[in-house]
Design a protein around this motif. Structure first.
Motif, PDB file in Angstrom:
ATOM      1  N   TYR A  39       0.829  -1.206   0.000  1.00  0.00           N
ATOM      2  CA  TYR A  39       0.000   0.000   0.000  1.00  0.00           C
ATOM      3  C   TYR A  39       0.860   1.250   0.000  1.00  0.00           C
ATOM      4  O   TYR A  39       1.999   1.246   0.499  1.00  0.00           O
ATOM      5  CB  TYR A  39      -0.937   0.012   1.214  1.00  0.00           C
ATOM      6  N   SER A  40       0.291   2.309  -0.547  1.00  0.00           N
ATOM      7  CA  SER A  40       0.975   3.598  -0.551  1.00  0.00           C
ATOM      8  C   SER A  40       0.969   4.182   0.857  1.00  0.00           C
ATOM      9  O   SER A  40       0.183   3.788   1.717  1.00  0.00           O
ATOM     10  CB  SER A  40       0.276   4.551  -1.517  1.00  0.00           C
ATOM     11  N   THR A  44      -4.433   8.368   3.244  1.00  0.00           N
ATOM     12  CA  THR A  44      -5.384   7.476   2.573  1.00  0.00           C
ATOM     13  C   THR A  44      -4.625   6.439   1.748  1.00  0.00           C
ATOM     14  O   THR A  44      -4.532   6.558   0.522  1.00  0.00           O
ATOM     15  CB  THR A  44      -6.337   8.281   1.658  1.00  0.00           C
ATOM     16  N   PRO A  45      -4.075   5.426   2.411  1.00  0.00           N
ATOM     17  CA  PRO A  45      -3.309   4.399   1.684  1.00  0.00           C
ATOM     18  C   PRO A  45      -4.196   3.670   0.680  1.00  0.00           C
ATOM     19  O   PRO A  45      -5.366   3.404   0.926  1.00  0.00           O
ATOM     20  CB  PRO A  45      -2.852   3.445   2.802  1.00  0.00           C
TER      21      PRO A  45
END
Length: 251
Positions: A39-40, A44-45
């Motif tokens: 995930y980033s 807000t992943p």
């Protein structure tokens, strides 16, 4: 972090799904298949998924590509089967390879399209293709969110041929089939732009909308005029030996 590159299709009625519709369906498939996504960062992943040059809504495709990043190692073939089972029929994952090279998007420089022209005679299509290829430029107009834009549809076309189809089922008459190879340029030249160009230079106007399918996309080879497989380099790349393996190797 492991990166996996996927090839998928848009077939049948699913060709009418928009790119955003596919994104939602694919992210649901990732959850159903329990894929360990990376995930980033940030507030807000979101899962690390990179989409490359999606086909326009309403066109079919045998060659769409994307890349995902995983937090845990997975076998690409097993992952492909799990994702394919989690997607609706028509959105099919046909290949998965581990990314061992960079620049997938840079290797998508051209597409091969098939345009089925129901109700058009082959000889009429051939004359229109001849006129299109003989022109230095073919200006077409397309409506965009910023208004109507005029651009050249001829320069991006690397190859255009017309030929007869084969009946798909009893009672269906053969029609003209166009095979189009178009370079990915800016502004993008789409199959419907080429059809507009054929109408402009030869008044070719199919009585029903053309059935359009992308057969391939990849790096365009100027010498052979072919479009190469963008995943070939990843398949052929030899994995680098790990430091542990090198350290324990026999002298």
């Amino acid at each position: 972090m492991q990166r996996i590159r996927l090839r998928y299709t848009k077939r049948g009625r699913l060709r009418f799904t928009s790119h955003r519709d596919f994104q939602r369906a694919f992210e649901r498939a990732l959850r159903r298949a329990e894929v360990p996504m990376a995930y980033s960062a940030g507030f807000t992943p979101h899962p690390k998924v990179s989409y490359a040059n999606a086909a326009p809504t309403g066109t079919g495709s045998e060659a769409e590509y994307l890349e995902i990043a995983l937090s845990e190692h997975r076998d690409p073939d097993t992952l492909r089967e799990l994702l394919d089972e989690s997607l609706p029929t028509g959105l099919d994952i046909t290949e998965a390879v581990e990314a061992r090279t960079s620049g997938l998007a840079d290797r998508l420089t051209a597409s091969v399209w098939e345009l089925r022209l129901e109700g058009v005679r082959v000889e009429d299509a051939e004359k229109a293709v001849e006129a299109f290829l003989a022109a230095d430029t073919v200006e077409v107009r397309r409506k965009t969110k910023n208004g109507v834009r005029t651009f050249d549809a001829r320069g991006a076309v690397a190859d255009l041929q017309a030929g007869p189809s084969q009946p798909d089922r009893p009672g269906v008459e053969p029609c003209a089939i166009l095979r189009l190879v178009v370079r990915h340029v800016t502004p993008a030249v789409r199959p419907d732009d080429v059809l507009s160009g054929l109408h402009a230079v030869a008044d070719l106007a199919p009585p029903v909308p053309a059935a359009v399918t992308r057969l391939a996309q990849g790096l365009f080879d100027e010498e052979s005029g072919t479009v190469t497989d963008p995943l070939a380099l990843d398949r052929e790349a030899v994995p680098a030996a790990s430091p542990t393996a090198v350290g324990t190797a026999s002298p």
